[in-house]
Design an enzyme around this catalytic site. Structure first.
Site, mmCIF file in Angstrom:
data_model
loop_
_atom_site.group_PDB
_atom_site.id
_atom_site.type_symbol
_atom_site.label_atom_id
_atom_site.label_comp_id
_atom_site.label_asym_id
_atom_site.label_seq_id
_atom_site.Cartn_x
_atom_site.Cartn_y
_atom_site.Cartn_z
ATOM 1 C CE LYS A 57 8.297 37.057 -1.509
ATOM 2 N NZ LYS A 57 9.518 37.087 -0.734
HETATM 3 C C1 LIG Z 1 5.685 33.588 -6.722
HETATM 4 C C2 LIG Z 1 6.451 33.391 -5.459
HETATM 5 N N1 LIG Z 1 6.345 32.236 -4.822
HETATM 6 C C3 LIG Z 1 7.023 31.989 -3.689
HETATM 7 C C4 LIG Z 1 7.873 32.904 -3.159
HETATM 8 C C5 LIG Z 1 8.658 32.523 -1.945
HETATM 9 O O1 LIG Z 1 8.342 33.173 -0.785
HETATM 10 P P1 LIG Z 1 9.516 33.530 0.227
HETATM 11 O O2 LIG Z 1 10.372 34.555 -0.469
HETATM 12 O O3 LIG Z 1 8.841 34.084 1.414
HETATM 13 O O4 LIG Z 1 10.303 32.289 0.498
HETATM 14 C C6 LIG Z 1 8.036 34.129 -3.806
HETATM 15 C C7 LIG Z 1 8.977 35.105 -3.330
HETATM 16 O O5 LIG Z 1 9.429 35.968 -4.055
HETATM 17 C C8 LIG Z 1 7.297 34.381 -4.978
HETATM 18 O O6 LIG Z 1 7.405 35.548 -5.655
#
Ligand SMILES: Cc1ncc(COP(=O)(O)O)c(C=O)c1O
Length: 342
Positions: A57
Site C-alpha cells: 500500500k
Molecule cells: C494485507 C493486504 N492484502 C491485500 C490487500 C489487497 O490489495 P488491493 O487493495 O490492492 O486489492 C490489502 C489492501 O488493503 C491488504 O492490506
C-alpha cells in the site's frame, strides 16, 4: 565520473533522499517447497513487505498523495482521512510526515493490535469502528469517513476503494516491475482483491503487453465479490478474518472485466498456508499472502501437468503485523480454527 552515472550508482545502492522514494522495486522470489507437488510450475512471489512502511500500500499512498500535492488538492497543514485495514494508513502516515500533513484513519476495532500500535507510533489519529455494524450504518467502516466529512468537508479523502488512481499506481509500478522481472514470460497472475487496485492495475498493464496472461483473483468467504463475479448477484456479506481482502459492497477499483477467474478462500485455508509459508519458505507474511498461496495451489491442482507454467503471486504484507492473531494458536482457536489441523 559524469552526473548520470552517479545517479545510476546511487539507485543501484538504493540511496534515497526521502523514505517514500524507496517504495517499489520489491524482490520477486521463487517459491520452492510449498509448491513442490507441482513441478511443472515456476511460481514467483512479489515480496511487498520490503516496502518502507511494510506493505504494497506504500505504492498507492505515495502516488495518491504526490498527485494531490502536485495538482493543489492538498497543501501543508491539511488533514488526510481514509478508511483502511491498516496498511494504506501506514503509507499515508509516511506521506503525512514527509509533507507536513495530518493523518486520520478509520479502522476496524478488531484490526490486529500490531497494526494499531504501529499506526499510533507514526502519529496517525485513529477512529476505531465496530466491525459488526451493517454497511449502511453511519458509523460503519464504509460510511464513517463520509459521516466525518460532513462535519469536516475540508479534509482530503483519497478514497482508495473508488479512486482509480489506486489502480494507476499499480499500472505504473507493480505491473511493469513484474513484467521486467519475469522477462515477459507469464502465464498466470494470482492475487487477492481488497480495494482491487493491485490486481486491476497489474492486469491492465500485463494484458496490454500479452493478452494471453490470465488473471486469477482470490476473495474471502463472506465477501461479496465472488458471487458477483460468478453469478452476477449481490449476496449478503458475513464476517471473516482475512485482513485486507474482500468487501461488503461493490467498489469502483475492482475491475471485473480484467479478471479471468476467481477463487474463494476460507479463513482456515488462508491461515493454514500463511503458517506453512513461514515454516516451508521462511516467508513470514500476512493472511492475504496465505490466501494467495491457496489460490495458486487451487489453480495448479486444476491445470494439465504436461505444460510448463509461469505463475506470479503477490504477498502484500508481513506476518510481523499478525503475531498476536494468525501466528497465535489461542487466537486461532478463539475464531474456531484448530492449528493442529494445519
Ligand atoms: C494485507 C493486504 N492484502 C491485500 C490487500 C489487497 O490489495 P488491493 O487493495 O490492492 O486489492 C490489502 C489492501 O488493503 C491488504 O492490506
Amino acid at each position: 565520473m559524469s552526473q548520470p552515472n552517479l545517479i545510476e550508482n546511487k539507485q543501484k545502492k538504493r540511496v534515497f533522499e526521502k523514505l517514500s522514494d524507496a517504495t517499489g522495486w520489491t524482490p520477486l522470489v521463487r517459491l520452492n517447497k510449498i509448491v513442490q507437488d507441482f513441478p511443472f510450475a515456476d511460481v514467483y512471489a512479489k515480496i511487498e513487505f520490503t516496502n518502507p512502511m511494510g506493505s504494497i500500500k506504500d505504492r498507492i499512498a505515495r502516488h495518491l498523495i504526490n498527485k494531490a500535492l502536485q495538482n493543489g488538492e492538498l497543501k501543508q497543514g491539511d488533514t488526510i482521512i481514509e478508511n483502511s485495514s491498516g496498511n494504506t494508513a501506514m503509507g499515508l502516515a509516511m506521506m503525512a510526515i514527509e509533507n507536513g500533513l495530518h493523518c486520520k484513519i478509520v479502522v476496524r476495532a478488531t484490526t490486529a493490535k500490531e497494526k494499531l500500535d504501529a499506526l499510533r507510533a507514526v502519529g496517525a489519529d485513529l477512529v476505531l469502528v465496530d466491525p459488526a455494524l451493517p454497511p449502511e450504518h453511519p458509523d460503519s467502516y464504509n460510511k464513517k469517513v463520509h459521516t466525518i466529512l460532513k462535519v469536516h468537508p475540508e479534509y482530503f479523502f483519497p478514497d482508495q476503494h473508488n479512486n482509480l488512481d489506486n489502480n494507476e499506481a499499480h499500472y505504473l509500478t507493480t505491473g511493469p516491475e513484474i513484467w521486467q522481472q519475469m522477462a515477459g514470460k507469464i502465464d498466470y497472475v494470482v492475487a487477492g482483491i481488497g480495494t482491487g487496485g493491485t490486481l486491476s492495475g497489474v492486469a491492465k498493464y500485463l494484458k496490454e503487453q500479452d493478452p494471453n496472461i490470465k488473471i486469477i483473483a482470490v476473495d474471502p468467504e463472506g465477501s461479496v465479490f465472488y458471487d458477483y463475479f460468478k453469478k452476477g448477484i449481490l449476496s449478503q456479506p458475513y464476517r471473516y478474518f482475512i485482513e485486507g481482502l474482500g468487501d461488503e459492497e461493490l467498489i469502483k477499483c475492482v475491475n471485473f472485466d480484467l479478471i479471468d477467474d476467481m477463487i474463494q478462500v476460507s479463513n482456515e485455508n488462508a491461515f493454514k498456508y500463511t503458517r506453512q509459508l513461514a515454516k516451508q519458505e521462511a516467508i513470514l507474511a500476512g493472511g492475504s499472502s496465505g490466501a494467495a498461496v491457496y489460490g495458486v495451489l487451487n489453480l495448479l491442482s486444476r491445470l494439465n501437468s504436461h505444460q510448463k507454467r509461469r505463475i506470479v503471486t503477490i504477498f502484500p504484507d508481513s506476518g510481523g503485523r499478525y503475531l498476536s492473531t494468525i501466528y497465535n494458536d489461542d487466537w486461532l482457536k478463539s475464531i474456531g480454527i484448530n492449528p493442529e489441523n494445519f
